[in-house]
Design an enzyme around this catalytic site. Structure first.
Site, PDB file in Angstrom:
ATOM      1  N   CYS A 138     -53.771 -48.160  77.719  1.00  0.00           N
ATOM      2  CA  CYS A 138     -52.473 -47.569  78.039  1.00  0.00           C
ATOM      3  C   CYS A 138     -51.818 -48.319  79.210  1.00  0.00           C
ATOM      4  O   CYS A 138     -52.509 -48.856  80.083  1.00  0.00           O
ATOM      5  CB  CYS A 138     -52.629 -46.086  78.387  1.00  0.00           C
TER       6      CYS A 138
ATOM      7  N   HIS B 150     -49.925 -44.060  73.177  1.00  0.00           N
ATOM      8  CA  HIS B 150     -51.341 -43.896  72.825  1.00  0.00           C
ATOM      9  C   HIS B 150     -51.552 -43.156  71.495  1.00  0.00           C
ATOM     10  O   HIS B 150     -52.557 -43.367  70.817  1.00  0.00           O
ATOM     11  CB  HIS B 150     -52.032 -43.131  73.962  1.00  0.00           C
TER      12      HIS B 150
END
Ligand SMILES: [Zn+2]
Ligand SMILES: [Zn+2]
Ligand SMILES: [Zn+2]
Length: 348
Positions: free
Chosen positions: A53, A114
């Protein structure tokens, strides 16, 4: 009506020069094996624990930039390194052979969110991924000692993917790995023998037959190949003869993004799960030789067999003898054709 191919037979894979055993009568057998978990997309757009991320720290200590599109980096735990010392120990026998192996392994994040997957990204979001794959192929393949650029993605815990963040890998190697090496030889032999490209000939035959085609757009054809091993294996092949990503026109790159979107959506819809697979592109080696024989394509190898939780195992006769499948490729194509191209799990 009697179904075609209802008896055991074996089919030839001309691209890999190998056989697969097809046993359609076995689809009736009862299942008492492993039942796994249905995979749902992640609920969060940013996971503080995820090493892919934006803005998060990776295990190696590096912090990811706050990227808002594509992001690639050299794998912190690469299987291959650019430098590999010569092997000094003399082998005890010519049968105990080794060679140094060099390479560059990269990770490519498709999107900062994500919770996304290729299936749940839009065509407009997938197109920059196609552009990034093309750039990486040119850049890595341009290194004088790199002979092959393998772009691939492992999707889902069932395929051993350690992280659900939308990403793939690029392993480029100082040698041509076995699978593309075998396909190079097969395509070269077919070209020499027939004066035509193996996959151009195959695509023509499949479009004529129609029964294994899942869908096509202007530039790509998705089909369950005649010789498929995995239950819902798909070959995604360019309709025009070309060897590698950089030869795609802008329109063809859009066509590839469209085909990836449609195929992965159908996959997810098949068992209403985040469908696991290993996918990857096969294209011309970057060994600095001409490869008129090479025809660009992608393989999708998904393990699921009959539901979101029941997978195929490659064991027993398959490890010792040859691959075997139960559901025919024609039935698999028919089931994928029946799936919607609207994702069952819409984005918020
Ligand atoms: Zn993430
Ligand atoms: Zn071709
Ligand atoms: Zn291939």
């Amino acid at each position: 009506m009697e179904k075609k191919w209802q008896y055991p037979h074996r089919r030839w894979n001309p691209l890999r020069q190998s056989w697969v055993l097809v046993s359609p009568h076995r689809t009736q057998r009862p299942w008492q094996g492993e039942v796994g978990q249905k995979a749902a997309p992640s609920a969060v757009a940013h996971d503080p624990q995820c090493y892919l991320c934006p803005g998060n720290q990776r295990a190696g200590g590096v912090t990811n930039p706050a990227y808002d599109g594509i992001f690639s980096f050299v794998n912190d735990y690469a299987a291959l390194l650019p430098e590999s010392p010569a092997i000094l120990d003399a082998p005890a026998s010519a049968l105990v052979k080794a060679e140094p192996a060099r390479g560059v392994c990269k990770v490519l994040c498709y999107h900062p969110d994500h919770s996304l997957t290729l299936a749940r990204m839009t065509r407009e979001e997938i197109r920059p991924v196609v552009d990034a794959w093309t750039r990486e192929y040119l850049e890595l393949g341009g290194i004088d000692w790199i002979e092959y650029v393998q772009i691939f993605e492992n999707r889902g815990a069932m395929m051993g993917a350690s992280n659900p963040h939308p990403h793939g890998q690029i392993w480029s190697t100082g040698f041509v790995p076995d699978e593309p090496a075998a396909e190079t030889q097969a395509q070269r032999d077919h070209l020499a023998r027939a004066g035509r490209c193996l996959l151009c000939d195959y695509v023509e035959a499949e479009r004529l037959a129609g029964e294994r085609v899942v869908f096509e757009n202007e530039h790509f054809l998705a089909l369950v190949p005649w010789w498929a091993i995995w239950p819902f294996e798909v070959l995604l092949v360019s309709r025009r003869h070309l060897g590698a990503l950089p030869e795609l026109t802008g329109g063809e790159r859009d066509g590839l993004a469209d085909a990836l979107k449609r195929l992965t959506t159908r996959y997810d819809n098949l068992f209403e799960t985040s469908f696991p697979y290993t996918m990857g592109f096969h294209q011309s080696p970057t060994d600095k030789n001409a490869h008129p024989e090479w025809h660009f394509h992608a393989h999708f190898y998904p393990p699921l067999l009959r539901s979101a939780t029941v997978r195929k195992f490659m064991v027993g006769f398959e490890m010792l003898g040859m691959p075997q499948r139960d559901i025919t490729p024609e039935d698999a194509a028919q089931r994928l054709r029946a799936c919607s191209e609207e994702h069952f799990w819409p984005r918020a």
